[in-house]
Structure formats: structure tokens, C-alpha cells
Motif scaffolding. Structure first.
Motif, PDB file in Angstrom:
ATOM      1  N   ILE A  60       0.839  -1.196   0.000  1.00 46.25           N
ATOM      2  CA  ILE A  60       0.000   0.000   0.000  1.00 46.25           C
ATOM      3  C   ILE A  60       0.877   1.251   0.000  1.00 46.25           C
ATOM      4  O   ILE A  60       0.603   2.218  -0.721  1.00 46.25           O
ATOM      5  CB  ILE A  60      -0.962  -0.014   1.197  1.00 46.25           C
ATOM      6  CG1 ILE A  60      -2.027  -1.073   0.974  1.00 46.25           C
ATOM      7  CG2 ILE A  60      -1.611   1.351   1.404  1.00 46.25           C
ATOM      8  CD1 ILE A  60      -2.905  -1.327   2.159  1.00 46.25           C
ATOM      9  N   VAL A  89       0.162   3.779  -3.315  1.00 48.35           N
ATOM     10  CA  VAL A  89      -0.456   5.097  -3.181  1.00 48.35           C
ATOM     11  C   VAL A  89       0.328   6.185  -3.917  1.00 48.35           C
ATOM     12  O   VAL A  89      -0.262   6.947  -4.695  1.00 48.35           O
ATOM     13  CB  VAL A  89      -0.682   5.443  -1.695  1.00 48.35           C
ATOM     14  CG1 VAL A  89      -1.104   6.887  -1.525  1.00 48.35           C
ATOM     15  CG2 VAL A  89      -1.719   4.511  -1.095  1.00 48.35           C
ATOM     16  N   PHE A  99      -0.287   6.070  -7.767  1.00 47.24           N
ATOM     17  CA  PHE A  99      -1.548   6.638  -8.229  1.00 47.24           C
ATOM     18  C   PHE A  99      -1.555   8.157  -8.107  1.00 47.24           C
ATOM     19  O   PHE A  99      -2.112   8.846  -8.950  1.00 47.24           O
ATOM     20  CB  PHE A  99      -2.726   6.020  -7.468  1.00 47.24           C
ATOM     21  CG  PHE A  99      -2.943   4.577  -7.837  1.00 47.24           C
ATOM     22  CD1 PHE A  99      -3.246   4.210  -9.131  1.00 47.24           C
ATOM     23  CD2 PHE A  99      -2.822   3.594  -6.881  1.00 47.24           C
ATOM     24  CE1 PHE A  99      -3.437   2.877  -9.481  1.00 47.24           C
ATOM     25  CE2 PHE A  99      -3.010   2.262  -7.212  1.00 47.24           C
ATOM     26  CZ  PHE A  99      -3.322   1.899  -8.517  1.00 47.24           C
ATOM     27  N   VAL A 100      -0.929   8.669  -7.065  1.00 48.55           N
ATOM     28  CA  VAL A 100      -0.819  10.117  -6.918  1.00 48.55           C
ATOM     29  C   VAL A 100      -0.008  10.699  -8.073  1.00 48.55           C
ATOM     30  O   VAL A 100      -0.364  11.751  -8.632  1.00 48.55           O
ATOM     31  CB  VAL A 100      -0.198  10.485  -5.554  1.00 48.55           C
ATOM     32  CG1 VAL A 100       0.182  11.949  -5.492  1.00 48.55           C
ATOM     33  CG2 VAL A 100      -1.156  10.131  -4.437  1.00 48.55           C
TER      34      VAL A 100
END
Length: 121
Positions: free
Chosen positions: A96, A100, A103-104
Motif C-alpha cells: 500500500i 499510493v 496513483f498520486v
């Protein structure tokens, strides 16, 4: 009895908790993290050098599209390495923490494209 008392015998100190043992990452985990860093560099620095950091500065449409492509490819490299990290470590938390930012980065690439296209002079 002597006037000087002898100090009590010092026994090995007993701890309330066990000493911390730092985990040593495997070679595969280190390789996955290095691949993640490469993806971050490809996805962030290449478009930065191609298009500049000012979102209101105009750029040709071709360079904007290539910058977005590099951002998305870098993001995909980061997702791939996050998957490798999950497979090597078995820790969903580590995956995770790697997913994250990828995707940011993709969302920031899309925002960069929008800003350059709509507001570039």
C-alpha cells in the motif's frame, strides 16, 4: 565485619522487553524498491525537464502528450514494483505504501496535462 561494605554482586541486567532486532531486507525487496525509485524518476523528472515546472507556461501539444506518457509509464513501473514488493515481503502495508504514490503520480500527470493544455499561453 569490615568497615567497608562490599557492593552487591552485579548480575546481568534484566530487561522488560527483548532487544530490538532490525530485519534485514532480502535482495528481492531491495531490487523492488530500486525499481520503484526508477519509476518515480521516470514519471516525475522526465516530464519536469521536458515541460518545465510552471503550469501556466505554454508547451507544444506533442511535448505535453509525451510528458503525460512518461508520467504514466513511470507510474506503471511503480505499480509493478509495488506488486513485486508485496510478493517478496508478503506485507500488504508495504504494498500500500508503494501503490499510493504511484496513483498520486498518475493523477498529478493528468493535472499537469490539463494545466498545460488549458492555461498555457
Amino acid at each position: 565485619m569490615s568497615a567497608h561494605a562490599t557492593p552487591p554482586v552485579q548480575h546481568e541486567e534484566q530487561r522488560a522487553i527483548a532487544p530490538i532486532r532490525w530485519s534485514r531486507p532480502s535482495g528481492g525487496t531491495v531490487a523492488a524498491l530500486l525499481i520503484w525509485v526508477v519509476g518515480l524518476l521516470v514519471g516525475a523528472l522526465v516530464p519536469l525537464f521536458m515541460l518545465g515546472s510552471d503550469p501556466y507556461e505554454a508547451a507544444p501539444t506533442g511535448r505535453i502528450v509525451v510528458g503525460l506518457a512518461f508520467t504514466l509509464v513511470g507510474s506503471l513501473i511503480m505499480v509493478f514494483s509495488a506488486y513485486l514488493l508485496y510478493r517478496k515481503s508478503g506485507s500488504i502495508g508495504a504494498a500500500i505504501l508503494a501503490f499510493v504514490p504511484s496513483f498520486v503520480l498518475a493523477v498529478l500527470g493528468i493535472l499537469m496535462t490539463t494545466m498545460k493544455t488549458l492555461y498555457g499561453n
